[in-house]
Design an enzyme around this catalytic site. Structure first.
Site, short mmCIF file in Angstrom:
data_model
loop_
_atom_site.label_atom_id
_atom_site.label_comp_id
_atom_site.label_asym_id
_atom_site.label_seq_id
_atom_site.Cartn_x
_atom_site.Cartn_y
_atom_site.Cartn_z
N SER A 71 32.49 37.76 49.95
CA SER A 71 32.46 37.30 48.56
C SER A 71 33.80 36.68 48.17
O SER A 71 34.87 37.16 48.58
CB SER A 71 32.15 38.49 47.64
OG SER A 71 32.50 38.17 46.32
N GLU B 217 27.00 35.68 42.57
CA GLU B 217 27.15 35.08 43.88
C GLU B 217 25.98 35.46 44.80
O GLU B 217 25.43 34.64 45.52
CB GLU B 217 28.49 35.56 44.49
CG GLU B 217 28.98 34.74 45.66
CD GLU B 217 30.35 35.23 46.16
OE1 GLU B 217 31.02 36.01 45.44
OE2 GLU B 217 30.73 34.84 47.26
N GLU C 193 47.98 34.39 47.77
CA GLU C 193 46.80 33.98 47.02
C GLU C 193 46.79 34.57 45.62
O GLU C 193 46.09 34.07 44.74
CB GLU C 193 45.51 34.42 47.74
CG GLU C 193 45.25 33.71 49.06
CD GLU C 193 45.80 34.48 50.24
OE1 GLU C 193 46.73 35.30 50.07
OE2 GLU C 193 45.31 34.26 51.38
N CYS D 82 37.41 54.77 47.72
CA CYS D 82 38.75 54.88 47.14
C CYS D 82 39.16 56.30 46.79
O CYS D 82 40.35 56.59 46.71
CB CYS D 82 38.84 54.00 45.89
SG CYS D 82 38.34 52.31 46.22
N LYS E 161 46.60 48.12 48.45
CA LYS E 161 46.73 47.35 47.22
C LYS E 161 48.15 46.80 47.08
O LYS E 161 48.36 45.76 46.46
CB LYS E 161 46.39 48.23 46.01
CG LYS E 161 44.90 48.52 45.87
CD LYS E 161 44.15 47.33 45.28
CE LYS E 161 42.64 47.52 45.40
NZ LYS E 161 41.90 46.28 45.11
N GLU F 75 30.14 38.96 41.29
CA GLU F 75 29.60 39.21 42.63
C GLU F 75 28.07 39.16 42.63
O GLU F 75 27.45 38.63 43.54
CB GLU F 75 30.10 40.55 43.17
CG GLU F 75 30.13 40.60 44.68
CD GLU F 75 31.07 41.70 45.18
OE1 GLU F 75 32.18 41.36 45.63
OE2 GLU F 75 30.72 42.89 45.08
N GLU G 35 48.04 43.79 49.04
CA GLU G 35 47.21 42.78 48.37
C GLU G 35 48.01 42.08 47.27
O GLU G 35 48.01 40.85 47.16
CB GLU G 35 45.96 43.43 47.76
CG GLU G 35 45.00 42.43 47.11
CD GLU G 35 43.81 43.08 46.42
OE1 GLU G 35 43.99 44.18 45.85
OE2 GLU G 35 42.72 42.51 46.44
N CYS H 34 36.15 43.86 47.42
CA CYS H 34 37.04 44.65 46.55
C CYS H 34 38.19 45.28 47.31
O CYS H 34 39.22 45.60 46.73
CB CYS H 34 36.28 45.78 45.88
SG CYS H 34 34.82 45.22 45.07
#
Lengths: 630, 159, 568
Positions: free
Chosen positions: C319, C281, C366, C502, C358, C278, C361, C299
């Site tokens: 990102s 980037e 992907e 989190c 999560k 990151e 996710e 994230c």
């Protein structure tokens, strides 16, 4: 219509319009309230117009600039109040009131009364003794009233701003703008001791002072026209019959609190009120009495109409503002209060229609005049919707503190259909009053404080008279059903508690009640009254509490003896056939869905109470009226 | 939705300046046009007003007057306010339902002609018991008059 | 003179407490509530926190401001009766299958019913049957257990600006529901699970994957690999008597091994990878002079979904880095690929996360390789607690252990990922010069702390970076509006969906904000004692780039292209 730019112009216009009105030899006021409209008053209005034209009698539908001498004024007025006898027509300056007028009567009215100055005897109001009253003001229904908020209702063309101006309309606004400071206006209102007519009875002057004190640019004046109480239609009549008076009251509130925007929240069930208010706002804006720089004073004020969508709870202040903002109408916790954080989170004056209707008269006549009406601490008048088992249903206004007896018997003409049993006052938040060995509520003064003492409230002023055939447990159940259906569902005591109270009351009226039911009702009522979030929740149990207090015997009779003394609760009564009246036609036996009726042709029939489901089909079917509940 | 529908909704929205706080007024206009609130129309205004659909659904279901189901051509509202209740409004309701085959859970006839519902108070207490048909008030009703009224309306429709 | 109140006869001083409830708390009394959270607006609907004043008036403590010399009682006979009645009313309309309920023992309705000795429900059982909505990949709604306290609605709307659920209907028909009675899967729900985190009952819970995890653990020929996210270590111990913020990662590793996992890793290691990618980037973006819009972090899967549904036009500025969990997921599967082929074992990758999003996710296309998810199962902190309990592991008594080789070292930077501002601080450490002074400057730049929106200027060589750190999607939404309107400009924006990051995730044990702050503090303490502070000082990381799996493959394994970017 030309704009009225200054106070002088307002006075000048007033003179002009007054002259135009006085030039009319007669004025016919056809009641344009909802009740009479439903009875066909608009057709009568059209017919009268047609006849006058036919007869070449100059007819003025509105007052303009040209003054036509000896013309007849024909106008749609607001509600005359005597809805029971509608459609109503009043003829001035004779002061004659015609009742139950039909289209066919129009010809005769024009012929005799307008042209001939004679009275059409058969259209006059007659009391129970048959005495006819020629003059409206001598009819007991009107004679015993004192009209302040309703002063113009039924006397003015509800859609004419000119007539309102002629009658002294907007003078109070001019006075408030030019002769008084905001503090002085509030002082006058405070001095008059006017209390909110929407239910709570909060001092209006104090409320305004709190809003004035807020150092915020944006403030609002909100008129609560969400008259949701079943059995009340005072506010509706005022909005329909005298919309400019509502506007004038709001304007003065704006001047006094330095607010520049007003909202009128009207129930969606009142389309006529919405229409009349829209017309009134449009006209007032055209004439420069709303909008920018009113009467060249530098003061701006606009009014919007916000229509409800059917939720009783929106009568509660914070729910109402929440609804105007486009949300679910759920009350919020207080503080902050509406005067600090109200509509759009800004300081807000929130009063109901009737309260605003009292403002102009107070400013015009002064607080001292207002204080001559009603008892100390409860000054002024109160409008009531008198309904139920009463001879003269209608809209009335009496000084605060008038005895219930006078209202029911002198104005209302007594109880219909049986002996007096009680009244329900204040809608679903109010309580029941009675007459028995211990309590004599008929001689109770009807004002905020006296009613509160006996566990009732003025509420918005619904007054439902009940006769001996009304079951009070059923009345309590009816109100609980209403409240339960209208609960917003936010706080637990109201949402769950009213549901359970309704369940218990239904059990009792359907014959499943026990003494424990009564005990639980009392427990629930205590919890709900003390812990509910908003005023509506807190008073939701009032009809139950007051009936339990004054009509406990009836509850006991339902749960212990399994009898409904009023004979209203179907599950607790039996259907019987009167053997004297029964002709033995067998119709009832054929109609009975459960074959509970037997008997031979041409001989009296009998009902098997075990089989009977009390549906009442047989009663409706019997041509001889031989079947009844017992 | 057809382009016609979208035009109708755009017109309604623009007459209220796309102001999200006027969502109730917007829905009232939609209901006036369609006689109910079609789901797609609410989804559409949700995007245009920038309000979550769940919120709009919440508002639509909160208020008694909004209907998410298509209503009949004639909407009959029977007043069950105190005054009407005391003067026996319930038998009128029962009669109407009986004639039209409706019930507490079924409010609209299958042919889409009639919707029968109760209203807590029409404020026409002086005329009790009262009902309205598409906002026109019918005073002092009885089960007998109710039958006639339905008959008249049916005749007008040629059924 | 200090202002004071008399609470049950005890004098309690107060200053700026917003309501009587907080003052009562100071007196050492916890009033019962269902609908009160300091981070939500005051709703005042449950009416459990009623108190009585000296005049006998009863009022809700949550919505009454304290007044000087105010005298109240919290435990009168009336109040006792009212609370019992309210509980009885709630229970009358509530599912009573407590023993088989997900929330058994942690349900506030159950706890308060026990606390007030409620032993009967006298009302009729009129509960309507309401279908359970298990359409969502991460969240289950059971309307039959809903007490309509509105906590979830306010969370979803006020705090998160997601608006997936709201109240519908009214009175006793009122329910909490997605629009038009749809299922949660048909809404814009971002799976942040904050609704479940505040729900006092089991009306909204995070979906459990334990069944599958147990199955994998007991399956033959299976290599079970588990990774543990940074925020788990400072919260899990709370359920075993540790204080919030106490780092129990060593015990967690031991417990996981006792559960049967073959290999245990620390997600903080992957966080170091995230920082490497990151920050690269960011530097490249700055170099290109592409500074009109900021670089948003990636994230948090709740945040990603929020951008996809509410601000799809911003996807190009997010990102391309995978989240640490997914980076690790890809690396783990890749690392064991050869060994699995040789030994005939199948690697099942499990992640212990503080998070419900999560789960969603991990199920995204992907993050699948040949149709198989890189991370097979995600379980939450709470689910791991259940595993530990089920096996009877005495968590307090077990010895701590270290994560397995080869990914056995994590930097302090990777650990603070678990709280808001952590990612930013870690990235800054990477890009700033390596000095004590620079570390301090970053620490005090304003990126730390529990505030929903923080912004800072950080000097990087001769340029000053404008940075924003946001937690809570509502805060992000507001900030985006300002960025879009040009009112604000940033180079780098960190977003975490949950308020506080989190540590406050929906997979964590239930906590109020004070304890969430302690968890965050615990992470910073861990960072302080970490040997390696910066991701680029992590020798394992550097080794991977130089000679390990990441050599020339960093982009393939560590970056993602979200399909939603393709649309339009």
């Amino acid at each position: 219509m030309s704009r009225i730019r200054t106070r002088d112009e307002l006075n000048q216009k007033r003179k002009e319009y007054l002259k135009a009105l006085q030039a009319q030899s007669k004025q016919i006021l056809v009641c344009g309230g909802t009740g009479c409209v439903a009875g066909g008053s608009l057709k009568i209005y059209a017919k009268l117009n047609e006849i006058l034209k036919e007869k070449n009698i100059p007819c003025a539908l509105k007052i303009g600039h040209e003054i036509e001498e000896n013309s007849v004024g024909l106008k749609k007025s607001g509600c005359h109040g005597f809805c029971e006898k509608g459609p109503l027509i009043r003829i001035d300056p004779l002061g004659i009131l015609y009742t139950k007028v039909k289209v066919e009567d129009c010809e005769e009215i024009v012929e005799k009364t307008i042209i001939g100055n004679e009275v059409v005897e058969r259209l006059l109001y007659k009391d129970s003794q048959g005495k006819a009253y020629e003059n409206q003001d001598s009819i007991p229904f009107y004679k015993n009233q004192t009209r302040v908020a309703l002063e113009h209702c039924g006397k003015l063309n509800a859609e004419s701003i000119s007539e309102y101006i002629a009658e002294g309309g907007y003078q109070a606004v001019a006075k408030a703008l030019f002769d008084m400071t905001p503090e002085e206006i509030i002082e006058e209102i405070t001095e008059s001791s006017l209390r909110g007519r929407g239910g709570g009875g909060f001092p209006t002057g104090r409320k305004w002072a709190q809003v004035l004190r807020q150092d915020v640019e944006e403030k609002y004046v909100v008129c609560n026209g969400d008259e949701g109480d079943p059995g009340a239609f005072m506010d509706r009549s005022m909005m329909e019959g005298d919309p400019h008076k509502v506007i004038e009251g709001m304007l003065i509130a704006g001047i006094a609190t330095k607010a520049h925007t007003g909202y009128i929240y009207v129930r969606a069930e009142y389309p006529l009120a919405v229409e009349r208010l829209k017309i009134a706002i449009e006209k007032a804006t055209d004439r420069g009495l709303l909008g920018k720089n009113i009467l060249n004073s530098g003061f701006d004020f606009v009014i919007h109409i916000s229509q409800g969508a059917g939720a009783f709870v929106c009568g509660e202040g914070s729910a109402l503002t929440s609804s105007i903002e486009g949300n679910r109408g759920m009350p919020r916790v207080k503080p902050p209060r509406t005067v600090e954080h109200g509509l759009f989170d800004k300081p807000t004056v929130l009063n109901n229609v009737e309260t605003f209707c009292n403002i102009a008269p107070i400013i015009n006549n002064g607080a001292q005049w207002y204080k001559t009406l009603g008892p100390e601490g409860n000054h002024g008048t109160k409008a009531f919707a008198l309904t139920g088992n009463v001879v003269n249903t209608g809209l009335i206004e009496v000084p605060m503190g008038t005895k219930l007896r006078e209202v029911i018997f002198d104005i209302g003409g007594g109880v219909s259909g049986g002996e007096f049993k009680g009244v329900q006052i204040g809608g679903p938040s109010g309580g029941c009053l009675c007459l028995n060995e211990e309590e004599n509520h008929l001689d109770l003064n009807m004002d905020f404080d006296s009613l509160k003492k006996v566990g009732a409230m003025i509420g918005s002023g619904g007054l439902v008279v009940m006769n001996e055939h009304t079951c009070m447990v059923e009345v309590a159940r009816f109100f609980m059903q209403f409240t339960q259906n209208e609960s917003c569902g936010k706080c637990v005591p109201c949402r769950e508690g009213t549901k359970r109270m309704l369940e218990l009351l239904t059990d009792i009226t359907e014959g499943r009640g026990t003494l424990q039911h009564i005990e639980m009702l009392e427990e629930l009522a205590d919890t709900i009254s003390n812990t509910a979030l908003c005023g509506l929740g807190k008073t939701a149990a009032s009809p139950v509490v007051s009936t339990l207090k004054y009509f406990r015997d009836e509850y006991i009779s339902h749960v212990v003896n399994h009898k409904c003394p009023a004979g209203q609760c179907k599950a607790l009564v039996n259907l019987v056939i009167d053997s004297d009246k029964c002709k033995g036609c067998t119709k009832c036996a054929r109609m009975c869905p459960v074959s509970a009726i037997s008997g031979e042709l041409k001989k009296a029939h009998v009902i098997d109470v075990e089989k009977c489901i009390k549906c009442g089909t047989c009663i409706d079917g019997c041509k001889f009226g031989a079947i009844r509940y017992e | 939705m057809t382009t016609e529908d979208i035009k109708v909704l755009d017109d309604i929205l623009s007459s209220h300046d796309y102001n999200p706080s006027l969502v109730i007024a917007v829905m009232q206009d939609i209901q006036r046009y369609y006689r109910y609130l079609p789901e797609e129309s609410l989804t559409y205004i949700s995007q245009k007003l920038g309000l979550p659909e769940a919120k709009i659904y919440g508002v639509a279901t909160f208020y008694e007057n909004f209907s998410l189901d298509a209503k009949g051509k004639y909407v009959i509202k029977i007043c069950d306010g105190t005054a009407c209740h005391v003067r026996n409004s319930v038998p009128i309701l029962e009669e109407m339902r009986k004639i039209l085959g409706l019930s507490d859970s079924k409010h609209t006839t299958d042919d889409g002609l009639f919707t029968v519902e109760t209203v807590s108070c029409l404020g026409a207490c002086g005329l009790a018991p009262a009902c309205t048909v598409n906002d026109e008030v019918y005073p002092a009703m009885t089960p007998e008059k109710a039958r006639e009224l339905i008959k008249k309306l049916k005749e007008a429709e040629g059924v | 003179m200090a202002k004071y109140m008399i609470v049950d006869g005890i004098r309690v001083e107060f200053t700026d407490e917003r309501n009587v409830l907080q003052v009562v708390q100071k007196a050492g009394i916890h009033l019962p509530t269902f609908c009160y959270y300091t981070e939500l607006s005051i709703y005042g609907a449950c009416r459990m926190c009623m108190v009585e004043d000296s005049r006998g008036s009863v009022m809700a403590a949550c919505s009454t401001p304290p007044r000087d010399k105010m005298e109240i009682r919290t435990n009168t006979s009336r109040l006792h009766d009212y609370r019992k009645m309210i509980l009885e009313l709630l229970l009358a309309s509530h599912c009573r299958d407590c023993t088989i309920c997900e929330k058994d023992g942690r349900c506030r309705l159950q706890m308060l019913a026990t606390r007030f000795g409620l032993n009967q429900v006298r009302f009729k059982d009129t509960r309507p049957e309401m279908p359970i909505d298990d359409s969502s990949i991460a969240i289950i709604r059971n309307p039959g257990k809903c007490i309509l306290c509105g906590d979830c609605v306010r969370m979803c709307n006020e705090v998160q600006h997601v608006g997936a659920i709201d109240f519908a209907y009214r009175g006793s028909n009122a329910i909490v529901t997605p629009a038009f009675g749809r299922t949660l899967a048909q809404t814009d729900c971002v799976h942040c699970g904050q609704c479940a985190a505040v729900c006092p009952t089991a009306a909204i819970v995070v979906k459990s994957d334990l069944k599958n995890v147990w199955k994998a653990l007991y399956a033959p020929n299976t290599r079970t690999v588990v990774q543990v996210a940074p925020a788990v270590r400072v919260a899990l111990g709370e359920e075993f008597g540790l204080k919030p913020g106490d780092n129990s990662i060593g015990k967690i590793f031991t417990a996981l091994r006792m559960c049967g996992f073959n290999t245990v890793f620390d997600t903080s290691f992957a966080a170091d990878l995230t920082i490497m990618e990151e920050s690269k980037e960011l530097v490249e973006k700055l170099k290109k002079g592409d500074t009109q819009m900021p670089l948003f972090t990636s994230c948090c899967p709740g945040w990603i979904k929020f951008v996809e549904t509410k601000h799809p036009d911003l996807m190009p500025y997010v990102s391309t880095c995978k989240s640490p969990m997914e980076m690790f997921g890809a690396v783990i599967k890749d690392y064991y690929k050869k060994a699995d082929e040789e030994s005939g074992l199948k690697t099942v990758s499990v992640a212990v996360m503080p998070c419900s999003a999560k789960k969603a996710e991990a199920a995204r296309d992907e993050f699948k390789t040949n149709g198989v998810p890189d991370v097979d199962y995600v379980i939450t902190t709470t689910e791991l607690i259940k595993m530990i309990r089920e096996l009877g592991i005495q968590f307090n008594e077990i010895e701590p252990s270290a994560p397995d080789m080869p990914f056995s070292i994590s930097s302090g930077a990777g650990m603070i990922f678990g709280t808001t501002g952590g990612v930013t601080e870690a990235a800054l450490r990477r890009v700033a010069e390596n000095s004590q002074y620079a570390m301090k400057e970053i620490e005090y730049s304003g990126v730390r702390g529990f505030d929903g929106v923080k912004s800072a200027y950080v000097t990087l060589g001769d340029t000053a970076l404008r940075i924003a750190v946001v937690s809570g999607l509502g805060n992000a939404d507001e900030l985006i509006k300002k960025i879009k309107s040009g009112e604000e400009h940033f180079d780098f924006v960190e977003v975490m969906a949950c308020p506080g990051g989190c540590v406050s995730g929906a997979g964590q044990p239930h906590a109020y904000v004070e304890n969430k702050k302690k968890r965050a503090a615990g992470l910073y303490t861990t960072d302080k004692s970490a040997l390696v502070k910066r991701s680029n000082d992590n020798p394992v990381v550097m080794h991977m780039y130089e000679t390990g799996v990441l050599k020339n493959r960093a982009h393939e394994l560590l970056h993602v292209h979200y399909h939603t970017c393709d649309k339009k």
